[in-house]
Structure formats: C-alpha cells, structure tokens
Design a protein around this motif. Sequence first.
Motif, PDB file in Angstrom:
ATOM      1  N   LEU A 145       1.585 -11.660   3.419  1.00 33.08           N
ATOM      2  CA  LEU A 145       1.460 -10.620   4.431  1.00 33.08           C
ATOM      3  C   LEU A 145       2.267  -9.383   4.066  1.00 33.08           C
ATOM      4  N   GLY A 146       3.451  -9.584   3.478  1.00 38.29           N
ATOM      5  CA  GLY A 146       4.304  -8.451   3.153  1.00 38.29           C
ATOM      6  C   GLY A 146       3.897  -7.722   1.891  1.00 38.29           C
ATOM      7  N   ILE A 147       3.625  -8.488   0.825  1.00 39.94           N
ATOM      8  CA  ILE A 147       3.352  -7.864  -0.470  1.00 39.94           C
ATOM      9  C   ILE A 147       1.895  -7.410  -0.592  1.00 39.94           C
ATOM     10  N   VAL A 148       0.958  -8.317  -0.303  1.00 41.28           N
ATOM     11  CA  VAL A 148      -0.465  -8.001  -0.487  1.00 41.28           C
ATOM     12  C   VAL A 148      -1.003  -7.191   0.690  1.00 41.28           C
ATOM     13  N   ASN A 149      -0.907  -7.754   1.890  1.00 44.70           N
ATOM     14  CA  ASN A 149      -1.532  -7.109   3.053  1.00 44.70           C
ATOM     15  C   ASN A 149      -0.830  -5.827   3.479  1.00 44.70           C
ATOM     16  N   THR A 150       0.485  -5.756   3.272  1.00 41.23           N
ATOM     17  CA  THR A 150       1.205  -4.552   3.681  1.00 41.23           C
ATOM     18  C   THR A 150       1.473  -3.624   2.500  1.00 41.23           C
ATOM     19  N   GLY A 151       2.062  -4.145   1.424  1.00 39.45           N
ATOM     20  CA  GLY A 151       2.378  -3.299   0.272  1.00 39.45           C
ATOM     21  C   GLY A 151       1.138  -2.757  -0.408  1.00 39.45           C
ATOM     22  N   LEU A 152       0.339  -3.657  -0.973  1.00 42.09           N
ATOM     23  CA  LEU A 152      -0.884  -3.243  -1.665  1.00 42.09           C
ATOM     24  C   LEU A 152      -1.878  -2.597  -0.704  1.00 42.09           C
ATOM     25  N   GLY A 153      -2.076  -3.225   0.459  1.00 41.89           N
ATOM     26  CA  GLY A 153      -3.044  -2.697   1.417  1.00 41.89           C
ATOM     27  C   GLY A 153      -2.687  -1.309   1.905  1.00 41.89           C
ATOM     28  N   TYR A 154      -1.409  -1.076   2.165  1.00 41.93           N
ATOM     29  CA  TYR A 154      -1.022   0.228   2.682  1.00 41.93           C
ATOM     30  C   TYR A 154      -1.098   1.299   1.608  1.00 41.93           C
ATOM     31  N   TYR A 155      -0.846   0.924   0.346  1.00 42.29           N
ATOM     32  CA  TYR A 155      -1.017   1.888  -0.751  1.00 42.29           C
ATOM     33  C   TYR A 155      -2.478   2.313  -0.872  1.00 42.29           C
TER      34      TYR A 155
END
Length: 288
Positions: free
Chosen positions: A214-224
């Motif tokens: 949730l933090g790395i993929v969904n938030t980090g990558l997704g938000y980029y």
Amino acid sequence: MREAYIKFILAAVIFGTNGIIASHIPLSSYEIVLTRTVLGGSFLLILATARREWGSLRRASSTSWVWLILSGLFLSGNWLFLYEAYQHIGVSLATLMCYCGPILIMILSYFVFHEPFTVPKVTAMVIVTVGIVCINGADFQAHGLSWGLVCGFLSAVCFALLVVAMKKVSTIGGILSPACQLLVASLVVAAVTLSMPTTPVPLDRTNIACMLCLGIVNTGLGYYLYFSGVQRLSAQSVSICGYMEPFTALALSAILLGESLTVLQWLGAACILGGVALSERWHPGKKR
C-alpha cells in the motif's frame, strides 16, 4: 499525451485496489494513511536521490514551492476527511460524496485555467456522475445530514484544490515533486494521528506485506504516475478519467471478493466507462 493518459489511468486503477489491500491491515484509518504517506514519500525520495533530481529544487521558483506545500496540505485533508467519512457513513456513501470533487474541478478549471465548457466534456461529466450515483446512491437515502456527510464533502473540496495545486507546480518535476507532497502530507497526518488514542496491534507477515504494498506501490508509484498525468492533462480530463478509480474498486470487489452487483450497479459501471470514452474520443470538428 497518450503517455500522460496511460500514466493517469494506470494510477487510477492502482488506487482502485486501495480498499482491498487496506482491509488486510488491522490498524486505524489514521494509522493507515500515515503509513501510506511515510512509506510512499520515503520510497520516492530514495528514487529521486538515485536519479540526482535534487538540483531542480535550486531552480524552483517560490511560487512553485508554495503550490507544492499547499498540494501536500490538500492531499492530507483529502485522505483524512475521506477516512473520517468512512467511519461515520461507510465506504459507499463516503465515496459518493468524495466524487463530487471532479465536478468541482470542472467548475474551477473554467475560472482558474480558462478551460471552456464543451458539449463532450459536460455530457461525459453528467454520464459518469449518473454512473457513480447508480453504484453508491442507494446508501444516500438511509442517511440524513451528518458529520460524516460533511467530511465526505470536505474531502471532495480538498481533492479539487489538490488537482489545481498540482497543475500549478511547474518548475519542480520528476519524482521529487510527488515525494515532497507526500512528505508534507505525512507531517500533517502524523500530527493528527498522535492526537488520537491508539491501541497497539500485533502485525503478522501478511499485514506487513500489505502495508509495504500500500505504501510503496499504491502510494509511491501510484502517486508518481498520477502526478505525471495531472501535469500534462487538462483539468476536465483529469476530473472525468479519475472515475476509473471507483470503477476499478467495484470491478475488483466483484471479481476478487465475490461481491454480487445489482443491475443498477452494472448500469453505473457502464455509464462510467462510456462517459470516460465519450470525453476523450468525441471531439466535434476534429479530423480523423
């Protein structure tokens, strides 16, 4: 522009899995939001350092800095109010209220970015709004005016202001900009979370894996991906294509969780897909 559309829609699809992943994390909503922002911001900050993007901060104008900080504040407000609405009125109705945001974006785009109201865009907005009401609207009749509804509407306001602020950030690009936004948001969320009473919860490997995803993929990558798409697309396109997120959440809940959908909900899903396609494909007078 095709790359911008792909990035933005891919981000919306990734965001549509947030609810399923978060359901496997036994933390409070505020702690989940804090985990998302800290992990996502730290991940993007490491990538920005590896790509040596820190030089863009020295070239950034003071105006871009102001909009960058404001976007972080609006992001934290959007998530905090949304999760507060989840607790009071449930996910369906809170989602319905939050997706008043794209309508506000379309209105703001006329005054802030001078984007004219066109027949395709307005028609598409009406269609996708009907779609989201068909999917979630049945819960609205069961609730009167409450603090949960107010929080849902405030999350929509913060979402609209977030998109405007993101489009105003011009001299800070790449990965560093969304990283700074997430870290600013994490400071606000941390202050709110620390003021709340919490109870220690034991976490197993599955819970930790879900938190990292949730933090790395969904938030980090997704938000980029989301930030990259927002900066290049019109505000009206952002407001309409953003409805792919609730559509993805609905589809995955039916496929992965086995939740049955009513005829009205299927109609709503069709309206969302049709509205998005209409918005970006129907351009009167444009040569093929």
